[in-house]
Design a protein around this motif. Sequence first.
Motif, mmCIF file in Angstrom:
data_model
loop_
_atom_site.group_PDB
_atom_site.id
_atom_site.type_symbol
_atom_site.label_atom_id
_atom_site.label_comp_id
_atom_site.label_asym_id
_atom_site.label_seq_id
_atom_site.Cartn_x
_atom_site.Cartn_y
_atom_site.Cartn_z
ATOM 1 N N ASN A 23 10.966 -5.720 -3.144
ATOM 2 C CA ASN A 23 11.482 -4.548 -2.444
ATOM 3 C C ASN A 23 10.766 -4.347 -1.112
ATOM 4 O O ASN A 23 10.268 -3.263 -0.822
ATOM 5 N N ASN A 24 10.700 -5.436 -0.319
ATOM 6 C CA ASN A 24 10.022 -5.365 0.984
ATOM 7 C C ASN A 24 10.601 -4.248 1.839
ATOM 8 O O ASN A 24 11.810 -4.140 1.990
ATOM 9 N N ARG A 25 9.713 -3.442 2.398
ATOM 10 C CA ARG A 25 10.103 -2.358 3.290
ATOM 11 C C ARG A 25 9.127 -2.308 4.450
ATOM 12 O O ARG A 25 8.088 -2.943 4.416
ATOM 13 N N GLN A 26 9.457 -1.514 5.442
ATOM 14 C CA GLN A 26 8.552 -1.377 6.584
ATOM 15 C C GLN A 26 7.258 -0.674 6.192
ATOM 16 O O GLN A 26 6.231 -0.882 6.827
ATOM 17 N N ASP A 27 7.293 0.151 5.155
ATOM 18 C CA ASP A 27 6.091 0.906 4.782
ATOM 19 C C ASP A 27 5.371 0.340 3.553
ATOM 20 O O ASP A 27 4.439 0.953 3.049
ATOM 21 N N GLY A 28 5.794 -0.837 3.079
ATOM 22 C CA GLY A 28 5.079 -1.440 1.970
ATOM 23 C C GLY A 28 5.976 -2.238 1.044
ATOM 24 O O GLY A 28 7.098 -2.589 1.388
ATOM 25 N N LYS A 64 9.295 -3.243 12.401
ATOM 26 C CA LYS A 64 10.465 -3.955 11.898
ATOM 27 C C LYS A 64 10.165 -4.381 10.477
ATOM 28 O O LYS A 64 9.053 -4.227 9.997
ATOM 29 N N GLU A 65 11.178 -4.954 9.824
ATOM 30 C CA GLU A 65 10.965 -5.460 8.464
ATOM 31 C C GLU A 65 9.968 -6.610 8.502
ATOM 32 O O GLU A 65 10.209 -7.618 9.153
ATOM 33 N N PRO A 66 8.823 -6.480 7.832
ATOM 34 C CA PRO A 66 7.846 -7.563 7.822
ATOM 35 C C PRO A 66 8.119 -8.569 6.715
ATOM 36 O O PRO A 66 8.870 -8.298 5.774
ATOM 37 N N ALA A 67 7.516 -9.703 6.841
ATOM 38 C CA ALA A 67 7.496 -10.693 5.765
ATOM 39 C C ALA A 67 6.076 -10.723 5.205
ATOM 40 O O ALA A 67 5.119 -10.410 5.914
ATOM 41 N N THR A 100 -5.986 -10.353 -5.585
ATOM 42 C CA THR A 100 -4.845 -10.785 -4.774
ATOM 43 C C THR A 100 -5.177 -10.635 -3.298
ATOM 44 O O THR A 100 -6.077 -9.887 -2.924
ATOM 45 N N GLN A 101 -4.444 -11.335 -2.476
ATOM 46 C CA GLN A 101 -4.513 -11.113 -1.035
ATOM 47 C C GLN A 101 -3.141 -11.363 -0.432
ATOM 48 O O GLN A 101 -2.345 -12.102 -0.991
ATOM 49 N N TRP A 102 -2.873 -10.700 0.682
ATOM 50 C CA TRP A 102 -1.570 -10.864 1.329
ATOM 51 C C TRP A 102 -1.721 -10.703 2.832
ATOM 52 O O TRP A 102 -2.664 -10.115 3.328
ATOM 53 N N LEU A 103 -0.753 -11.262 3.523
ATOM 54 C CA LEU A 103 -0.675 -11.181 4.966
ATOM 55 C C LEU A 103 0.721 -10.700 5.315
ATOM 56 O O LEU A 103 1.711 -11.270 4.845
ATOM 57 N N GLY A 104 0.832 -9.643 6.081
ATOM 58 C CA GLY A 104 2.125 -9.140 6.543
ATOM 59 C C GLY A 104 2.318 -9.495 8.012
ATOM 60 O O GLY A 104 1.400 -9.357 8.805
ATOM 61 N N TYR A 105 3.500 -9.987 8.373
ATOM 62 C CA TYR A 105 3.764 -10.321 9.766
ATOM 63 C C TYR A 105 5.212 -10.054 10.094
ATOM 64 O O TYR A 105 6.064 -9.987 9.214
ATOM 65 N N ILE A 106 5.488 -9.918 11.381
ATOM 66 C CA ILE A 106 6.857 -9.700 11.869
ATOM 67 C C ILE A 106 7.276 -10.933 12.654
ATOM 68 O O ILE A 106 6.559 -11.390 13.544
ATOM 69 N N ASP A 107 8.434 -11.475 12.324
ATOM 70 C CA ASP A 107 8.989 -12.614 13.054
ATOM 71 C C ASP A 107 9.592 -12.099 14.353
ATOM 72 O O ASP A 107 10.485 -11.250 14.325
ATOM 73 N N PRO A 108 9.108 -12.579 15.513
ATOM 74 C CA PRO A 108 9.577 -12.021 16.799
ATOM 75 C C PRO A 108 11.018 -12.238 17.073
ATOM 76 O O PRO A 108 11.858 -12.754 16.763
#
Length: 65
Positions: free
Chosen positions: A34-39, A16-19, A57-65
């Motif tokens: 330009n958030n997308r499912q693949d980057g 799904k679309e991550p944050a 830099t650092q980042w965390l990607g997550y999906i809101d259930p």
Amino acid sequence: MRSHGQNIQFSPPFTKEPAYVLSAQPGVMAEAVNNRQDGFILSLIKHDGTTANNIWTQWLGYIDP
């Protein structure tokens, strides 16, 4: 080390679309564009408004259930 405008890709893509939560070294603001499912495209801007390159830099990607 990352630069402004760099494309960050995930493989496999999220289901799904991550944050994204991003951070960068002091003096630089980091954002996912330009958030997308693949980057996303990385936005790295210094506090004076200029672009930043070769920044930790650092980042965390997550999906809101």
